[in-house]
Design a protein around this motif. Structure first.
Motif, PDB file in Angstrom:
ATOM      1  N   ARG A   1      -9.057  -0.253   0.331  1.00  0.00           N
ATOM      2  CA  ARG A   1     -10.024   0.745  -0.117  1.00  0.00           C
ATOM      3  C   ARG A   1     -10.774   0.187  -1.325  1.00  0.00           C
ATOM      4  O   ARG A   1     -10.233  -0.620  -2.081  1.00  0.00           O
TER       5      ARG A   1
ATOM      6  N   GLU B   1       1.605  -0.822   0.970  1.00  0.00           N
ATOM      7  CA  GLU B   1       1.067   0.376   1.621  1.00  0.00           C
ATOM      8  C   GLU B   1      -0.445   0.512   1.456  1.00  0.00           C
ATOM      9  O   GLU B   1      -1.120   1.052   2.344  1.00  0.00           O
ATOM     10  N   TYR B   2      -0.977   0.067   0.329  1.00  0.00           N
ATOM     11  CA  TYR B   2      -2.419   0.187   0.095  1.00  0.00           C
ATOM     12  C   TYR B   2      -2.852  -0.873  -0.908  1.00  0.00           C
ATOM     13  O   TYR B   2      -2.069  -1.327  -1.743  1.00  0.00           O
TER      14      TYR B   2
ATOM     15  N   ASP C   1       4.510  -5.379   3.617  1.00  0.00           N
ATOM     16  CA  ASP C   1       4.921  -3.974   3.504  1.00  0.00           C
ATOM     17  C   ASP C   1       4.155  -3.242   2.409  1.00  0.00           C
ATOM     18  O   ASP C   1       4.518  -2.120   2.045  1.00  0.00           O
TER      19      ASP C   1
ATOM     20  N   GLU D   1      -2.007  -7.249   5.570  1.00  0.00           N
ATOM     21  CA  GLU D   1      -1.726  -6.367   6.707  1.00  0.00           C
ATOM     22  C   GLU D   1      -0.311  -6.586   7.230  1.00  0.00           C
ATOM     23  O   GLU D   1       0.373  -5.625   7.635  1.00  0.00           O
TER      24      GLU D   1
ATOM     25  N   GLY E   1       2.219  -0.465  -3.810  1.00  0.00           N
ATOM     26  CA  GLY E   1       0.770  -0.496  -3.615  1.00  0.00           C
ATOM     27  C   GLY E   1       0.153  -1.417  -4.653  1.00  0.00           C
ATOM     28  O   GLY E   1       0.837  -1.863  -5.580  1.00  0.00           O
TER      29      GLY E   1
ATOM     30  N   SER F   1       8.305   2.227  -2.627  1.00  0.00           N
ATOM     31  CA  SER F   1       7.056   1.816  -1.986  1.00  0.00           C
ATOM     32  C   SER F   1       6.322   0.875  -2.921  1.00  0.00           C
ATOM     33  O   SER F   1       6.643   0.802  -4.116  1.00  0.00           O
TER      34      SER F   1
ATOM     35  N   THR G   1      -7.351  -5.446   8.242  1.00  0.00           N
ATOM     36  CA  THR G   1      -6.366  -4.567   7.614  1.00  0.00           C
ATOM     37  C   THR G   1      -6.957  -3.182   7.419  1.00  0.00           C
ATOM     38  O   THR G   1      -8.151  -3.039   7.153  1.00  0.00           O
ATOM     39  N   LYS G   2      -6.111  -2.172   7.567  1.00  0.00           N
ATOM     40  CA  LYS G   2      -6.512  -0.785   7.329  1.00  0.00           C
ATOM     41  C   LYS G   2      -6.018  -0.310   5.964  1.00  0.00           C
ATOM     42  O   LYS G   2      -6.167   0.860   5.620  1.00  0.00           O
ATOM     43  N   LYS G   3      -5.451  -1.211   5.203  1.00  0.00           N
ATOM     44  CA  LYS G   3      -4.843  -0.839   3.925  1.00  0.00           C
ATOM     45  C   LYS G   3      -5.822  -0.899   2.759  1.00  0.00           C
ATOM     46  O   LYS G   3      -5.502  -0.477   1.651  1.00  0.00           O
TER      47      LYS G   3
END
Length: 212
Positions: A182, A160-161, A158, A155, A138, A136, A178-180
């Motif tokens: 924070r 993830e965050y 690939d 977005e 990030g 993964s 994008t929801k990724k």
């Protein structure tokens, strides 16, 4: 300095050489990566299975010291099986190629950088890492500029965050792109530095990888 400023508090300057431009005014270059390491342990690592391997990745050679510093912070917090890797991005007129230094096969990769502008560098690095066998990917970056279509690129990727500080306000509509994404507040870091300055205490413990 000409306006009478007698001290500057900055957060993760893009280049440490900027401090040298101030001849008479002390400049404290604070680091968000202690806060980032805490966020990683509490919010990201908890989602991994026991003993899964992690690779902290610098997206270019210039950021190697930053990535190494983050590795050390994670190790200080008891994170095991964490290693360092570097991607080297080469751009020509007709092609963008990325070479990898380090082992990321089967590992959760964490790209660390000081800034995300157009998003091209982290997206290219992420694509390369996954092609080479990363489990993964990030991203942790201090300053989220997100110019142009950066958030749409992220977005569509690939990744993830993406974790950034709130050093730059992010538009409300960013959540629609994008929801990724924070944010980790830098308020505590800056307020501690201000309090230490006013009381005459040292702020060196708030510095980043250049503090040695």
């Amino acid at each position: 300095e000409a306006a009478g400023v007698d001290r500057v508090l900055a957060v993760d300057l893009h280049s440490a050489q900027i401090q040298g431009q101030f001849q008479h005014c002390p400049v404290d270059n604070l680091s968000m990566f202690e806060d980032f390491s805490e966020y990683f342990v509490e919010n990201v690592l908890a989602k991994f299975e026991d003993k899964e391997e992690i690779a902290v990745v610098s997206p270019d050679a210039d950021g190697t010291a930053r990535a190494k510093f983050f590795v050390g912070l994670l190790q200080d917090k008891g994170v095991e099986n964490v290693s360092l890797a570097i991607t080297i991005r080469q751009v020509t007129e007709n092609n963008i190629s990325v070479n990898l230094i380090g082992d990321i096969l089967g590992k959760h990769c964490v790209i660390v950088d000081d800034i995300i502008d157009t998003g091209g560098r982290v997206c290219t690095a992420s694509e390369t890492l996954l092609e080479l066998g990363a489990k993964s990917v990030g991203v942790f970056a201090v300053h989220g500029v997100f110019s142009g279509k950066a958030l749409l690129k992220i977005e569509a990727s690939d990744i993830e965050y993406v974790i950034v500080s709130d050093s730059i306000p992010i538009e409300e509509r960013a959540g629609k792109k994008t929801k990724k994404l924070r944010q980790v507040s830098c308020a505590a870091l800056i307020s501690e530095a201000i309090a230490s300055t006013l009381t005459g205490s040292t702020v060196e413990h708030l510095y980043g990888f250049g503090r040695e």
